[in-house]
Design an enzyme around this catalytic site. Structure first.
Site, PDB file in Angstrom:
ATOM      1  N   HIS A 104      15.187 -16.536  21.447  1.00 61.85           N
ATOM      2  CA  HIS A 104      15.267 -15.017  21.180  1.00 61.85           C
ATOM      3  C   HIS A 104      14.485 -14.272  22.332  1.00 61.85           C
ATOM      4  O   HIS A 104      13.863 -13.150  22.123  1.00 61.85           O
ATOM      5  CB  HIS A 104      14.373 -14.706  20.059  1.00 61.85           C
ATOM      6  CG  HIS A 104      15.034 -15.281  18.595  1.00 61.85           C
ATOM      7  ND1 HIS A 104      14.514 -15.263  17.548  1.00 61.85           N
ATOM      8  CD2 HIS A 104      16.401 -15.888  18.541  1.00 61.85           C
ATOM      9  CE1 HIS A 104      15.445 -15.699  16.477  1.00 61.85           C
ATOM     10  NE2 HIS A 104      16.466 -16.038  17.093  1.00 61.85           N
TER      11      HIS A 104
ATOM     12  N   ILE B 227      12.019  -9.561  24.114  1.00 60.34           N
ATOM     13  CA  ILE B 227      11.853 -10.309  22.923  1.00 60.34           C
ATOM     14  C   ILE B 227      12.731  -9.502  21.713  1.00 60.34           C
ATOM     15  O   ILE B 227      12.591  -8.711  21.485  1.00 60.34           O
ATOM     16  CB  ILE B 227      10.423 -10.570  22.414  1.00 60.34           C
ATOM     17  CG1 ILE B 227       9.575 -10.789  23.718  1.00 60.34           C
ATOM     18  CG2 ILE B 227      10.433 -11.680  21.539  1.00 60.34           C
ATOM     19  CD1 ILE B 227       8.432 -10.621  23.343  1.00 60.34           C
ATOM     20  N   CYS B 228      13.669 -10.495  21.061  1.00 62.77           N
ATOM     21  CA  CYS B 228      14.388 -10.069  20.078  1.00 62.77           C
ATOM     22  C   CYS B 228      13.636 -10.372  18.633  1.00 62.77           C
ATOM     23  O   CYS B 228      13.737 -11.635  18.241  1.00 62.77           O
ATOM     24  CB  CYS B 228      15.601 -10.658  19.755  1.00 62.77           C
ATOM     25  SG  CYS B 228      16.718 -10.246  18.403  1.00 62.77           S
ATOM     26  N   LEU B 229      12.843  -9.561  18.390  1.00 60.46           N
ATOM     27  CA  LEU B 229      11.856  -9.606  16.965  1.00 60.46           C
ATOM     28  C   LEU B 229      11.878  -8.464  16.377  1.00 60.46           C
ATOM     29  O   LEU B 229      11.459  -7.299  16.652  1.00 60.46           O
ATOM     30  CB  LEU B 229      10.352 -10.258  17.624  1.00 60.46           C
ATOM     31  CG  LEU B 229       9.281 -10.757  16.470  1.00 60.46           C
ATOM     32  CD1 LEU B 229       9.615 -11.807  15.978  1.00 60.46           C
ATOM     33  CD2 LEU B 229       8.166 -10.786  17.288  1.00 60.46           C
TER      34      LEU B 229
END
Lengths: 182, 154
Positions: B86, B93-95
């Protein structure tokens, strides 16, 4: 006499200090979950989370399409928060009236010459009407939204009203075009 | 304290609590944060017993004027960007809590904890499958990316 008063003074100071310490601990409990400061114009959500009303209002505006509690993501709205009135607060005013200032009621004076005895607009309900005066007998439509006081209404009434208003609008437009062409 | 905006006031409070009770393995650069309250750099260590044990990373937080109503811009910066499904190699950041699921009740501390736990639960060190395409096409600001959150395993 002097000594006793001194003693009572110092004992009072001690209790004051202890009270201050307690207050510091308690203040954490009454911090707004958004600004992390002591909650001003406090409101509590139905899920039990405390906020300043200005903070919560801004959050509800930011995500107006998806209004959820910042802490637990439960669905909330302006009507589902409870204002908190402490004893020290002399002005027991609903904080929700402050930001934004509650919109003033809107009312229009009735026209002095409207003499349509057949039209009863109901008591105190909001009504909307439009007419085309050029037509000999007048083309007048009016319909009545009853005063609902924010109670959630089941059924399809609002949709029906909406549909009717659109229908009448189209009829009016067709009339105008017809009048222009004739 | 007078003349501070609510956003600055809150950031100041957060900074104090982050210094007092930092999440495990995290140290905030206090001097830099005090100079410019809108950009914080946080040094973090990979948690013990995880794939990132012994590694050092740097996280950057950028706060807009409408913080905490808008999420901060959080990216990995510096030499070592964690290799994680991620985390893109440019540090993005993929969050979900950094965009759609942001809430003003979250804080720098809770974002840090989420990132630690995201790294710690990783089973295999690899870049996201679309890494090379993403880093060529994305905006500098990760908040401009329309993220798809479909993998909640790590």
């Amino acid at each position: 006499m002097a000594t006793t008063s001194n003693e009572s003074d110092s004992s009072r100071k001690n209790t004051d200090n202890r009270e201050n310490d307690n207050k510091d601990e308690q203040n954490n409990m009454f911090e707004c979950n958004i600004c992390l400061d002591y909650a001003k114009d406090a409101v509590v959500s139905v899920c039990g989370h405390l906020f300043c009303w200005p903070c919560l209002h801004q959050w509800l505006e930011t995500r107006s399409s998806r209004q959820v509690c910042p802490v637990c993501k439960a669905v909330i709205s302006k009507d589902k928060v409870i204002p908190i009135y402490g004893r020290g607060n002399t002005k027991q005013e609903d904080p929700r009236n402050k930001v934004p200032p509650r919109p003033a009621g809107q009312r229009t004076e009735p026209d002095a010459n409207t003499g349509f005895p057949g039209f009863n607009f109901g008591d105190g309900g909001f009504h909307l009407s439009f007419g085309i005066g050029a037509f000999p007998f007048g083309f007048l439509t009016s319909f009545n939204f009853s005063d609902r006081h924010g109670v959630p209404v089941g059924g399809q009434l609002p949709q029906d009203d909406h549909y009717l208003s659109k229908l009448f609008l189209w009829i009016a437009v067709i009339f105008i075009i017809w009048l222009l062409l004739a | 304290m007078a003349g501070k905006t609510p956003s600055e006031k809150r950031l100041h409070k957060e900074l104090i609590s982050l210094v007092k009770e930092p999440p495990p393995g995290m140290v905030v650069d206090v001097d830099q944060a005090e100079q410019n309250l809108n950009v914080w750099t946080i040094n973090m260590q990979g948690a013990e017993g995880t794939l990132y044990d012994g590694e050092q990373f740097q996280l950057q937080f950028k706060f807009g004027t409408s913080y905490p109503f808008e999420s901060p811009e959080v990216t990995f910066v510096g030499q070592n960007i964690p290799v994680h499904p991620h985390v893109y190699s440019n540090g993005h950041i993929c969050l979900s809590i950094l965009t759609d699921d942001w809430s003003p009740a979250l804080s720098v501390q809770s974002v840090c904890l989420s990132i630690i736990s995201m790294l710690s639960s990783c089973k295999e060190k690899k870049r996201p499958p679309d890494n090379s395409f993403y880093i060529k096409t994305c905006n500098k600001n990760p908040k401009k990316t329309k993220w798809w959150y479909h993998d909640d395993k790590v």
